[in-house]
Scaffold this motif. Structure first.
Motif, PDB file in Angstrom:
ATOM      1  N   VAL A   4       0.851  -1.180   0.000  1.00  0.00           N
ATOM      2  CA  VAL A   4       0.000   0.000   0.000  1.00  0.00           C
ATOM      3  C   VAL A   4       0.892   1.236   0.000  1.00  0.00           C
ATOM      4  CG1 VAL A   4      -1.702   1.297   1.339  1.00  0.00           C
ATOM      5  CG2 VAL A   4      -1.863  -1.189   1.219  1.00  0.00           C
ATOM      6  N   HIS A  37      -6.512   9.817  -0.682  1.00  0.00           N
ATOM      7  CA  HIS A  37      -5.901   9.029   0.384  1.00  0.00           C
ATOM      8  C   HIS A  37      -6.877   8.835   1.550  1.00  0.00           C
ATOM      9  CE1 HIS A  37      -2.721   7.252   2.724  1.00  0.00           C
ATOM     10  NE2 HIS A  37      -2.972   8.073   3.719  1.00  0.00           N
ATOM     11  N   SER A  40     -12.275   4.826   1.326  1.00  0.00           N
ATOM     12  CA  SER A  40     -12.501   3.378   1.197  1.00  0.00           C
ATOM     13  C   SER A  40     -12.828   2.981  -0.240  1.00  0.00           C
ATOM     14  CB  SER A  40     -13.629   2.933   2.132  1.00  0.00           C
ATOM     15  OG  SER A  40     -14.838   3.569   1.773  1.00  0.00           O
ATOM     16  N   HIS A  42     -11.047   4.071  -2.841  1.00  0.00           N
ATOM     17  CA  HIS A  42      -9.815   4.209  -3.629  1.00  0.00           C
ATOM     18  C   HIS A  42      -8.695   3.402  -2.983  1.00  0.00           C
ATOM     19  CE1 HIS A  42     -12.020   7.761  -5.021  1.00  0.00           C
ATOM     20  NE2 HIS A  42     -11.328   7.626  -6.124  1.00  0.00           N
ATOM     21  N   ALA A  43      -7.783   2.972  -3.839  1.00  0.00           N
ATOM     22  CA  ALA A  43      -6.589   2.283  -3.343  1.00  0.00           C
ATOM     23  C   ALA A  43      -5.421   2.651  -4.234  1.00  0.00           C
ATOM     24  CB  ALA A  43      -6.794   0.767  -3.333  1.00  0.00           C
ATOM     25  N   TYR A  45      -1.401   1.267  -4.768  1.00  0.00           N
ATOM     26  CA  TYR A  45      -0.332   0.322  -4.438  1.00  0.00           C
ATOM     27  C   TYR A  45       0.903   0.674  -5.254  1.00  0.00           C
ATOM     28  CZ  TYR A  45      -4.014  -2.457  -2.316  1.00  0.00           C
ATOM     29  OH  TYR A  45      -5.052  -2.875  -1.523  1.00  0.00           O
ATOM     30  N   GLU A  58      -3.400   2.526  -9.421  1.00  0.00           N
ATOM     31  CA  GLU A  58      -4.407   3.312  -8.716  1.00  0.00           C
ATOM     32  C   GLU A  58      -5.771   2.709  -9.037  1.00  0.00           C
ATOM     33  OE1 GLU A  58      -6.027   7.901  -8.400  1.00  0.00           O
ATOM     34  OE2 GLU A  58      -4.979   7.280 -10.221  1.00  0.00           O
ATOM     35  N   SER A  60     -10.177   2.461  -8.102  1.00  0.00           N
ATOM     36  CA  SER A  60     -11.366   3.068  -7.506  1.00  0.00           C
ATOM     37  C   SER A  60     -12.534   2.117  -7.650  1.00  0.00           C
ATOM     38  CB  SER A  60     -11.697   4.403  -8.185  1.00  0.00           C
ATOM     39  OG  SER A  60     -12.205   4.185  -9.486  1.00  0.00           O
ATOM     40  N   TRP A 102      -7.749  -6.618  -4.165  1.00  0.00           N
ATOM     41  CA  TRP A 102      -8.473  -5.491  -3.585  1.00  0.00           C
ATOM     42  C   TRP A 102      -9.930  -5.522  -4.038  1.00  0.00           C
ATOM     43  CZ3 TRP A 102     -10.808  -1.046  -5.722  1.00  0.00           C
ATOM     44  CH2 TRP A 102     -11.147  -0.051  -4.801  1.00  0.00           C
ATOM     45  N   LYS A 106     -13.382  -5.915  -1.766  1.00  0.00           N
ATOM     46  CA  LYS A 106     -14.463  -4.935  -1.811  1.00  0.00           C
ATOM     47  C   LYS A 106     -15.775  -5.550  -2.290  1.00  0.00           C
ATOM     48  CE  LYS A 106     -12.266  -1.364  -0.353  1.00  0.00           C
ATOM     49  NZ  LYS A 106     -12.701  -0.680   0.870  1.00  0.00           N
TER      50      LYS A 106
END
Length: 144
Positions: A4, A37, A40, A42-43, A45, A58, A60, A102, A106
């Motif tokens: 992350v 940032h 929840s 968005h991510a 790595y 990136e 979403s 990820w 989700k």
């Protein structure tokens, strides 16, 4: 190593994003990473080697319609990039695999992405990762 992204990584990620999108301002990209940032939906790595960020993905969650999908929400790869000298070493594939993890976490059943119609390298990469082409479009705009 894929992990992350932390806030300390954002400047390096913004530099990579500016390589991906040369017409975008690096500071604006940095601001977008900061704004997302902690969300929840968005991510972000990174892949790093010897303390250098060499790639990122990136993600979403999209709740609106995503071309070619049949579920909602859909995990979406907003950006994926690996420095040129590190390509063809399965780093991009590993980033996509982390994106898949990820998405499953989700509750998503689909992972989607896009690329420019002229970007054959990216299209081939997506196919190598198991993506299937969903559609092709031509976008129009008219100044008023």
């Amino acid at each position: 190593m894929i992990r992350v992204a932390s806030q300390e990584d954002f400047p390096a990620i913004a530099q990579l994003a500016a390589m991906l999108w040369p017409s975008e301002d690096e500071n604006i990209l940095l601001g977008e990473f900061k704004a997302n940032h902690g969300s929840s939906d968005h991510a972000l790595y990174i892949c790093e080697e010897k303390n250098e960020v060499i790639g990122f993905v990136e993600l979403s969650l999209r709740n609106d319609y995503v071309e070619g999908t049949s579920s909602s929400p859909v995990a979406y790869i907003e950006a994926i990039f690996v420095k040129e000298q590190y390509r063809k070493q399965r780093i991009g594939i590993a980033l996509v695999q982390r994106a898949e993890e990820w998405a499953r976490e989700k509750g998503c059943r689909e992972l989607a992405s896009d690329t420019e119609i002229s970007n054959i390298t990216s299209q081939n990469f997506h196919k190598q990762c198991g993506f299937e082409e969903a559609n092709r479009i031509v976008a129009f705009v008219k100044a008023l």
